[in-house]
Design a protein around this motif. Structure first.
Motif, PDB file in Angstrom:
ATOM      1  N   GLU A  39      31.783  46.479  33.835  1.00 34.66           N
ATOM      2  CA  GLU A  39      32.992  46.873  32.894  1.00 34.66           C
ATOM      3  C   GLU A  39      33.937  47.925  33.937  1.00 34.66           C
ATOM      4  OE1 GLU A  39      32.588  48.508  29.130  1.00 34.66           O
ATOM      5  OE2 GLU A  39      31.235  47.048  28.497  1.00 34.66           O
ATOM      6  N   ARG A  40      33.163  48.864  34.717  1.00 32.98           N
ATOM      7  CA  ARG A  40      34.055  49.680  35.534  1.00 32.98           C
ATOM      8  C   ARG A  40      34.471  48.994  36.773  1.00 32.98           C
ATOM      9  NH1 ARG A  40      29.940  54.770  35.999  1.00 32.98           N
ATOM     10  NH2 ARG A  40      30.368  55.757  33.859  1.00 32.98           N
ATOM     11  N   LEU A  41      33.457  48.040  37.094  1.00 32.86           N
ATOM     12  CA  LEU A  41      34.002  47.202  38.223  1.00 32.86           C
ATOM     13  C   LEU A  41      35.366  46.465  37.886  1.00 32.86           C
ATOM     14  CD1 LEU A  41      31.023  46.200  40.086  1.00 32.86           C
ATOM     15  CD2 LEU A  41      32.523  47.383  41.098  1.00 32.86           C
ATOM     16  N   LEU A  42      35.168  45.782  36.795  1.00 34.16           N
ATOM     17  CA  LEU A  42      36.317  44.737  36.384  1.00 34.16           C
ATOM     18  C   LEU A  42      37.723  45.803  36.215  1.00 34.16           C
ATOM     19  CD1 LEU A  42      34.528  42.503  33.687  1.00 34.16           C
ATOM     20  CD2 LEU A  42      35.556  41.909  35.966  1.00 34.16           C
ATOM     21  N   GLU A  43      37.564  46.809  35.473  1.00 35.93           N
ATOM     22  CA  GLU A  43      38.737  47.765  35.252  1.00 35.93           C
ATOM     23  C   GLU A  43      39.243  48.196  36.863  1.00 35.93           C
ATOM     24  OE1 GLU A  43      37.366  51.112  32.952  1.00 35.93           O
ATOM     25  OE2 GLU A  43      37.094  49.939  31.194  1.00 35.93           O
ATOM     26  N   ALA A  44      38.354  48.521  37.733  1.00 40.04           N
ATOM     27  CA  ALA A  44      38.689  49.068  38.833  1.00 40.04           C
ATOM     28  C   ALA A  44      39.485  47.704  39.620  1.00 40.04           C
ATOM     29  CB  ALA A  44      37.633  49.300  39.785  1.00 40.04           C
ATOM     30  N   GLN A  45      39.001  46.590  39.408  1.00 36.63           N
ATOM     31  CA  GLN A  45      39.604  45.055  40.070  1.00 36.63           C
ATOM     32  C   GLN A  45      40.993  45.187  39.160  1.00 36.63           C
ATOM     33  OE1 GLN A  45      37.277  41.752  39.565  1.00 36.63           O
ATOM     34  NE2 GLN A  45      38.675  40.571  40.966  1.00 36.63           N
ATOM     35  N   ASP A  46      41.096  45.306  37.930  1.00 38.02           N
ATOM     36  CA  ASP A  46      42.346  45.075  37.381  1.00 38.02           C
ATOM     37  C   ASP A  46      43.193  46.268  37.729  1.00 38.02           C
ATOM     38  OD1 ASP A  46      41.247  43.173  35.811  1.00 38.02           O
ATOM     39  OD2 ASP A  46      41.093  44.224  34.176  1.00 38.02           O
ATOM     40  N   GLY A  47      42.716  47.411  37.861  1.00 40.80           N
ATOM     41  CA  GLY A  47      43.733  48.461  38.529  1.00 40.80           C
ATOM     42  C   GLY A  47      44.188  48.048  39.861  1.00 40.80           C
ATOM     43  N   ALA A  48      43.169  47.700  40.814  1.00 38.73           N
ATOM     44  CA  ALA A  48      43.753  47.367  42.027  1.00 38.73           C
ATOM     45  C   ALA A  48      44.577  46.129  42.226  1.00 38.73           C
ATOM     46  CB  ALA A  48      42.210  46.864  42.827  1.00 38.73           C
ATOM     47  N   GLU A  49      44.576  45.108  41.099  1.00 39.79           N
ATOM     48  CA  GLU A  49      45.384  43.820  41.319  1.00 39.79           C
ATOM     49  C   GLU A  49      46.730  44.442  40.746  1.00 39.79           C
ATOM     50  OE1 GLU A  49      43.629  41.210  38.601  1.00 39.79           O
ATOM     51  OE2 GLU A  49      42.252  40.483  39.998  1.00 39.79           O
ATOM     52  N   GLU A  54      52.342  45.986  42.082  1.00 41.33           N
ATOM     53  CA  GLU A  54      53.380  47.093  42.294  1.00 41.33           C
ATOM     54  C   GLU A  54      53.757  47.146  43.883  1.00 41.33           C
ATOM     55  OE1 GLU A  54      51.650  50.566  40.441  1.00 41.33           O
ATOM     56  OE2 GLU A  54      52.080  49.750  38.641  1.00 41.33           O
ATOM     57  N   ILE A  55      52.864  47.095  44.763  1.00 45.05           N
ATOM     58  CA  ILE A  55      52.982  47.085  46.074  1.00 45.05           C
ATOM     59  C   ILE A  55      53.919  45.894  46.536  1.00 45.05           C
ATOM     60  CG2 ILE A  55      52.105  46.907  48.169  1.00 45.05           C
ATOM     61  CD1 ILE A  55      49.764  48.839  47.404  1.00 45.05           C
ATOM     62  N   LEU A  56      53.577  44.664  45.939  1.00 46.26           N
ATOM     63  CA  LEU A  56      54.203  43.651  46.534  1.00 46.26           C
ATOM     64  C   LEU A  56      55.683  43.449  45.961  1.00 46.26           C
ATOM     65  CD1 LEU A  56      51.601  40.551  46.044  1.00 46.26           C
ATOM     66  CD2 LEU A  56      52.755  41.568  48.059  1.00 46.26           C
ATOM     67  N   ASN A  57      55.970  44.002  44.542  1.00 44.15           N
ATOM     68  CA  ASN A  57      57.097  44.070  43.972  1.00 44.15           C
ATOM     69  C   ASN A  57      58.094  45.366  44.866  1.00 44.15           C
ATOM     70  OD1 ASN A  57      56.975  42.370  42.066  1.00 44.15           O
ATOM     71  ND2 ASN A  57      56.286  43.646  40.597  1.00 44.15           N
ATOM     72  N   THR A  58      57.252  46.369  45.183  1.00 41.48           N
ATOM     73  CA  THR A  58      58.097  47.662  46.085  1.00 41.48           C
ATOM     74  C   THR A  58      58.525  46.754  47.387  1.00 41.48           C
ATOM     75  OG1 THR A  58      56.953  49.376  44.954  1.00 41.48           O
ATOM     76  CG2 THR A  58      57.839  49.636  46.897  1.00 41.48           C
ATOM     77  N   GLU A  59      57.501  46.065  48.052  1.00 39.10           N
ATOM     78  CA  GLU A  59      57.878  45.470  49.269  1.00 39.10           C
ATOM     79  C   GLU A  59      58.901  44.357  49.087  1.00 39.10           C
ATOM     80  OE1 GLU A  59      54.399  43.644  50.838  1.00 39.10           O
ATOM     81  OE2 GLU A  59      53.556  45.442  51.799  1.00 39.10           O
ATOM     82  N   LYS A  60      59.144  43.843  47.853  1.00 37.93           N
ATOM     83  CA  LYS A  60      60.194  42.852  47.914  1.00 37.93           C
ATOM     84  C   LYS A  60      61.543  43.550  47.619  1.00 37.93           C
ATOM     85  CE  LYS A  60      57.833  38.932  45.563  1.00 37.93           C
ATOM     86  NZ  LYS A  60      57.614  38.179  44.265  1.00 37.93           N
TER      87      LYS A  60
END
Length: 178
Positions: A39-49, A54-60
């Motif tokens: 569950e923590r790994l999935l939450e961390a993966q969701d947070g990373a995604e 957000e980084i992609l939107n900021t880059e755009k």
């Protein structure tokens, strides 16, 4: 980091399971911990995604603002070139106008000199005329007193007309040229 610690604990738990033979209880406990870890790994993966989005939107956004800034810079360069062309044209016109001003100033000075010369000559002519006319009038008055000639001063310049009574009271016209 927490996920790695959990994995380490899981590994240690599995080792202790093998050594203690308390397999069923420890297996359940470890499976529970494994579920929590997943569950923590999935939450961390969701947070990373989410952070990647957000980084992609900021880059755009940054890329778009960079493109806008480049477009504004190109427009600014074009405007600057137009202004420089206008400045060059105005500078040339200013140089031409200054040359015309210098020429007109010289002409004005020449005209002032000519005017001063004309005023000087006019004064000389006025002085000559003033001296001549009173002398002519004096002579005319003298002739009138001596000869009783009636002078006509309203004749053409350079001429003096006069009349005198002849013996029969008829006037004789006398014209004197100067």
């Amino acid at each position: 980091m927490a996920a790695f610690r959990d994995m380490e604990e899981l590994c240690q738990g599995l080792l202790s399971l093998l050594s203690a033979n308390h397999a069923a209880a420890q297996q359940r406990r470890l499976l529970g911990r494994y579920g929590q870890m997943m569950e923590r790994l999935l939450e961390a993966q969701d947070g990373a995604e989410q952070q990647l989005r957000e980084i992609l939107n900021t880059e755009k956004d940054v890329a778009q603002s960079l493109l806008d800034a480049k477009e504004q810079a190109c427009q600014g360069v074009a405007e600057l070139q137009q202004i420089e062309a206008k400045l060059q044209k105005a500078s040339e016109e200013d140089t031409h106008l200054k040359a015309n001003l210098i020429q007109l100033t010289r002409e004005l000075e020449d005209l002032k000199e000519i005017e001063a010369d004309l005023e000087k000559r006019e004064k000389e002519v006025d002085e000559d005329t003033t001296v001549t006319i009173p002398a002519a009038m004096y002579v005319a008055q003298l002739y009138h007193r001596i000869s009783k000639i009636e002078w006509d001063y309203e004749c053409e310049p350079g001429m003096i007309k006069g009349s005198i009574l002849c013996g029969e009271k008829e006037p004789c016209v006398l014209v004197v040229g100067m």
